[in-house]
Design a protein around this motif. Structure first.
Motif, PDB file in Angstrom:
ATOM      1  N   ILE A 125       0.885  -1.168   0.000  1.00  0.00           N
ATOM      2  CA  ILE A 125       0.000   0.000   0.000  1.00  0.00           C
ATOM      3  C   ILE A 125       0.919   1.212   0.000  1.00  0.00           C
ATOM      4  O   ILE A 125       1.759   1.371   0.895  1.00  0.00           O
ATOM      5  N   ASP A 126       0.774   2.071  -0.984  1.00  0.00           N
ATOM      6  CA  ASP A 126       1.574   3.294  -1.033  1.00  0.00           C
ATOM      7  C   ASP A 126       0.731   4.465  -0.563  1.00  0.00           C
ATOM      8  O   ASP A 126      -0.446   4.590  -0.906  1.00  0.00           O
ATOM      9  N   LEU A 127       1.378   5.337   0.206  1.00  0.00           N
ATOM     10  CA  LEU A 127       0.697   6.490   0.795  1.00  0.00           C
ATOM     11  C   LEU A 127       1.373   7.756   0.295  1.00  0.00           C
ATOM     12  O   LEU A 127       2.391   8.210   0.842  1.00  0.00           O
ATOM     13  N   GLY A 128       0.840   8.312  -0.790  1.00  0.00           N
ATOM     14  CA  GLY A 128       1.435   9.506  -1.371  1.00  0.00           C
ATOM     15  C   GLY A 128       1.255  10.718  -0.473  1.00  0.00           C
ATOM     16  O   GLY A 128       0.128  11.115  -0.163  1.00  0.00           O
ATOM     17  N   LEU A 129       2.377  11.326  -0.074  1.00  0.00           N
ATOM     18  CA  LEU A 129       2.315  12.438   0.875  1.00  0.00           C
ATOM     19  C   LEU A 129       1.837  13.734   0.247  1.00  0.00           C
ATOM     20  O   LEU A 129       1.664  14.740   0.943  1.00  0.00           O
ATOM     21  N   GLU A 130       1.613  13.722  -1.080  1.00  0.00           N
ATOM     22  CA  GLU A 130       1.039  14.902  -1.721  1.00  0.00           C
ATOM     23  C   GLU A 130      -0.440  15.047  -1.385  1.00  0.00           C
ATOM     24  O   GLU A 130      -1.055  16.095  -1.627  1.00  0.00           O
ATOM     25  N   ILE A 136       0.268   4.109 -14.132  1.00  0.00           N
ATOM     26  CA  ILE A 136       1.679   4.406 -14.401  1.00  0.00           C
ATOM     27  C   ILE A 136       1.902   5.908 -14.525  1.00  0.00           C
ATOM     28  O   ILE A 136       2.882   6.460 -14.011  1.00  0.00           O
ATOM     29  N   ASN A 137       0.984   6.598 -15.185  1.00  0.00           N
ATOM     30  CA  ASN A 137       1.115   8.055 -15.317  1.00  0.00           C
ATOM     31  C   ASN A 137       1.055   8.733 -13.946  1.00  0.00           C
ATOM     32  O   ASN A 137       1.816   9.672 -13.673  1.00  0.00           O
ATOM     33  N   ASN A 138       0.147   8.275 -13.095  1.00  0.00           N
ATOM     34  CA  ASN A 138       0.061   8.825 -11.741  1.00  0.00           C
ATOM     35  C   ASN A 138       1.340   8.550 -10.962  1.00  0.00           C
ATOM     36  O   ASN A 138       1.844   9.401 -10.229  1.00  0.00           O
ATOM     37  N   PHE A 139       1.858   7.358 -11.134  1.00  0.00           N
ATOM     38  CA  PHE A 139       3.076   6.930 -10.449  1.00  0.00           C
ATOM     39  C   PHE A 139       4.258   7.808 -10.852  1.00  0.00           C
ATOM     40  O   PHE A 139       4.979   8.356 -10.010  1.00  0.00           O
ATOM     41  N   ARG A 140       4.454   7.968 -12.143  1.00  0.00           N
ATOM     42  CA  ARG A 140       5.617   8.708 -12.624  1.00  0.00           C
ATOM     43  C   ARG A 140       5.502  10.205 -12.352  1.00  0.00           C
ATOM     44  O   ARG A 140       6.509  10.905 -12.218  1.00  0.00           O
ATOM     45  N   SER A 141       4.276  10.721 -12.251  1.00  0.00           N
ATOM     46  CA  SER A 141       4.092  12.142 -11.955  1.00  0.00           C
ATOM     47  C   SER A 141       4.012  12.407 -10.456  1.00  0.00           C
ATOM     48  O   SER A 141       3.756  13.522 -10.027  1.00  0.00           O
ATOM     49  N   LYS A 145      15.109  11.212  -2.188  1.00  0.00           N
ATOM     50  CA  LYS A 145      14.528  12.477  -2.619  1.00  0.00           C
ATOM     51  C   LYS A 145      15.065  12.875  -3.993  1.00  0.00           C
ATOM     52  O   LYS A 145      16.137  12.443  -4.419  1.00  0.00           O
ATOM     53  N   GLN A 146      14.323  13.696  -4.678  1.00  0.00           N
ATOM     54  CA  GLN A 146      14.753  14.189  -5.973  1.00  0.00           C
ATOM     55  C   GLN A 146      15.903  15.195  -5.794  1.00  0.00           C
ATOM     56  O   GLN A 146      16.019  15.824  -4.746  1.00  0.00           O
ATOM     57  N   PRO A 147      16.765  15.355  -6.821  1.00  0.00           N
ATOM     58  CA  PRO A 147      16.687  14.744  -8.154  1.00  0.00           C
ATOM     59  C   PRO A 147      17.438  13.416  -8.273  1.00  0.00           C
ATOM     60  O   PRO A 147      17.327  12.744  -9.296  1.00  0.00           O
ATOM     61  N   ALA A 148      18.228  13.042  -7.275  1.00  0.00           N
ATOM     62  CA  ALA A 148      18.984  11.785  -7.376  1.00  0.00           C
ATOM     63  C   ALA A 148      18.057  10.584  -7.465  1.00  0.00           C
ATOM     64  O   ALA A 148      18.311   9.632  -8.206  1.00  0.00           O
ATOM     65  N   GLY A 149      16.969  10.618  -6.712  1.00  0.00           N
ATOM     66  CA  GLY A 149      15.960   9.573  -6.785  1.00  0.00           C
ATOM     67  C   GLY A 149      14.666  10.129  -7.343  1.00  0.00           C
ATOM     68  O   GLY A 149      14.567  11.323  -7.656  1.00  0.00           O
ATOM     69  N   SER A 150      13.672   9.280  -7.447  1.00  0.00           N
ATOM     70  CA  SER A 150      12.376   9.719  -7.991  1.00  0.00           C
ATOM     71  C   SER A 150      11.364  10.043  -6.903  1.00  0.00           C
ATOM     72  O   SER A 150      10.404  10.766  -7.159  1.00  0.00           O
ATOM     73  N   ASP A 151      11.574   9.511  -5.685  1.00  0.00           N
ATOM     74  CA  ASP A 151      10.716   9.817  -4.530  1.00  0.00           C
ATOM     75  C   ASP A 151       9.239   9.829  -4.925  1.00  0.00           C
ATOM     76  O   ASP A 151       8.525  10.799  -4.715  1.00  0.00           O
ATOM     77  N   PHE A 152       8.775   8.718  -5.485  1.00  0.00           N
ATOM     78  CA  PHE A 152       7.426   8.646  -6.045  1.00  0.00           C
ATOM     79  C   PHE A 152       6.327   8.993  -5.043  1.00  0.00           C
ATOM     80  O   PHE A 152       5.251   9.439  -5.420  1.00  0.00           O
ATOM     81  N   ARG A 153       6.592   8.800  -3.756  1.00  0.00           N
ATOM     82  CA  ARG A 153       5.576   9.027  -2.719  1.00  0.00           C
ATOM     83  C   ARG A 153       5.703  10.408  -2.062  1.00  0.00           C
ATOM     84  O   ARG A 153       5.018  10.683  -1.073  1.00  0.00           O
ATOM     85  N   ASN A 154       6.593  11.244  -2.614  1.00  0.00           N
ATOM     86  CA  ASN A 154       6.799  12.605  -2.078  1.00  0.00           C
ATOM     87  C   ASN A 154       7.177  12.577  -0.597  1.00  0.00           C
ATOM     88  O   ASN A 154       6.783  13.443   0.181  1.00  0.00           O
ATOM     89  N   TRP A 155       7.965  11.606  -0.213  1.00  0.00           N
ATOM     90  CA  TRP A 155       8.412  11.460   1.174  1.00  0.00           C
ATOM     91  C   TRP A 155       9.383  12.582   1.546  1.00  0.00           C
ATOM     92  O   TRP A 155       9.299  13.164   2.622  1.00  0.00           O
TER      93      TRP A 155
END
Length: 536
Positions: A298-303, A420-425, A451-461
């Motif tokens: 279960i992913d919990l997007g912090l956005e 996938i679009n939601n994931f990558r954005s 965290k960005q930019p080195a990583g993608s941090d998909f969950r906005n952690w």
């Protein structure tokens, strides 16, 4: 006659065996499965395979595309590992085995890798592979402007030099213990230099292949099939064994079971135990169970508020009964996990009973929600993906569990492309996820959680401490020191809960008895088709 067996391989056994060891993981004390020997690329070499024929494999999940550089879906990777190759192969035991590479040397400071390439390797276009092609391919994927989801895996590469036509040198900004594993072919197949100069190149990858793999693409008909044919110019003598692989895309498990019974499908990976149970006892069908490097989470997007509050995320984690969800979703065909996939737990994981915010504690969860200002609960939308059958019963079960702490869950199903679009954005919200890793903790964690930019941090952690630990873990070569770093990271991941890793499901492979020598790689990718053959 139906045979249900748990197929595992003895790590470190240097004998080459075509057969499978029918032995439990508990008895061997292992959780990472490997082939009989890592040098057996794609699977065990058959002693006397029958050559030729067309194998029909069923697919319940259609790849959104076949572009290995820009398409992140696991459904794509499963197929394209047969078509595109990187410098190394992701052996199941955690070893990076030379594939398009022949040998390599590492400098004393760990920052320079000099790699000798195989000679005589040809692309599907007929062109012979050189160091210029390797440099172009990895320069392309590591350039974030080109939009590859794998760019972060190569962020430590400062430059790539062509030493001679069959030698390349990778110059790193810092040591990277998982570089060779990253030089596999999840996001890094070697293709002819200049390929993407043509604006239509990305689209053409759905119609033609330009890799070096044992199979090449004949056709991709959405909602119908993907046809691969044997690469007659493949560099490994005697491989592959089959003439063709036809991936038949079927809409649901019911139609897949009918196709299995009617022998229109020879091989399929099923996710639901109830489907497997329906075909037990059918003459000519065998059922095999393989361990995995997969996770259902279960992913919990912090956005998304209120998931940006750590107390809310912890409350949700304490309301989730992983065993109950796993039982509903896949029966007993898996293993509950904490903060790492089951296949990496023994070597890299923190024991589950040592992790914080684990196990069900409804009263504590309610107290955390009250402290966060949600004593009366709130509503939340859970996103699931069409075609991932395990998510449907899991979603119903999760809805019942979260209702106990006052969270009203609305379930929304979307197609994989939308997800996938939601994931990558980085607009994941609250969602189920289903993904596999290569057998290295850096490749599991870095791109997803740094965290960005080195990583993608998909969950906005955007967690500074976690990112520092991931940087240290990637550059540390000593196993004990590296494990300690990743253990610290896992403690932080569990405490902050930007994701809730629930369980790793076993791979359930159903095959016609005519299919021989197929071994399912723990990633879930279909490497083993390069070693499978038909005896009929």
């Amino acid at each position: 006659m139906t045979i249900l067996r748990e197929a595992l391989w003895r790590i470190g056994d240097t004998s080459r065996r075509a057969g499978l060891s029918i032995v439990s993981a508990a008895a061997l004390g292992i959780s990472v499965a490997g082939y009989a020997h890592a040098a057996d690329l794609y699977g065990p070499v058959a002693d006397s395979p029958k050559m030729g024929g067309t194998l029909n494999m069923g697919l319940l999940l259609e790849p959104p595309g076949l572009d290995p550089f820009h398409q992140a879906a696991d459904a794509r990777i499963r197929v394209t590992v047969l078509v595109y190759q990187g410098l190394f192969y992701e052996a199941a035991d955690g070893e990076a085995v030379p594939l398009l590479a022949e040998s390599y040397e590492v400098s004393e400071d760990g920052k320079t890798y000099t790699i000798k390439l195989r000679s005589g390797v040809k692309f599907h276009t007929g062109k012979e592979m050189t160091a210029e092609d390797v440099k172009y391919s990895y320069d392309y994927v590591r350039n974030a402007e080109n939009g590859s989801p794998g760019a972060g895996d190569f962020s430590v590469i400062e430059s790539i030099d062509v030493v001679d036509p069959l030698t390349v040198r990778f110059n790193l900004s810092e040591p990277n213990a998982s570089l060779l594993m990253a030089l596999g072919n999840k996001y890094a197949g070697v293709i002819p230099a200049g390929y993407f100069d043509d604006e239509s190149a990305k689209t053409r990858m759905n119609n033609e292949s330009v890799g070096t793999g044992p199979y090449k693409l004949v056709e991709f008909n959405p909602n119908s099939n993907i046809l691969l044919e044997k690469n007659a110019d493949y560099w490994e003598e005697g491989a592959p064994y089959l003439d063709e692989i036809n991936f038949a895309i079927l809409p649901n498990s019911a139609s897949m079971l009918v196709a299995l019974r009617n022998e229109r499908i020879d091989l399929v990976s099923l996710a639901r135990p109830q489907d497997v149970q329906q075909i037990e006892g059918i003459e000519g069908i065998e059922i095999e169970r393989f361990p995995s490097l997969n996770q259902k989470s279960i992913d919990l997007g912090l956005e998304l508020a209120p998931l940006d509050d750590v107390r809310v995320r912890q409350a949700i984690a304490l309301a989730v009964d992983k065993d109950e969800i796993m039982e509903a979703a896949i029966g007993g065909y898996g293993k509950v996990i904490g903060t790492i996939v089951a296949g990496l737990q023994d070597r890299w994981g923190v024991p589950l009973d040592a992790l914080p915010v684990q196990g069900v504690d409804i009263e504590k969860a309610k107290a955390l929600l009250a402290e966060a200002g949600h004593a009366d609960g709130f509503s939340l939308t859970l996103t699931t993906i069409n075609g991932y059958d395990w998510m449907d019963p899991a979603a119903v079960t999760l809805k019942e569990q979260l209702a106990k702490i006052g969270v009203d869950l609305d379930i929304q199903k979307v197609d994989l492309g939308v997800w996938i679009n939601n994931f990558r954005s980085r607009q994941m919200g609250f969602t189920f996820n289903d993904w596999a890793t290569q057998p290295d903790p850096n490749l599991l964690y870095y791109r997803h959680f740094h965290k960005q930019p080195a990583g993608s941090d998909f969950r906005n952690w955007n967690n500074e401490e976690a990112s520092e630990l991931l940087d240290k873990g990637r550059s540390e070569a000593d196993y004990e020191a590296r494990r300690a770093i990743y253990n610290d990271f896992q403690m932080l991941l569990a405490e902050s809960a930007p994701t809730i890793m629930m369980f790793s499901s076993d791979h359930l492979i159903v095959r016609n008895q005519a299919v021989k020598n197929y071994v399912q790689h723990p990633t879930g990718w279909y490497y083993g088709l390069a070693r499978a053959y038909l005896d009929r």
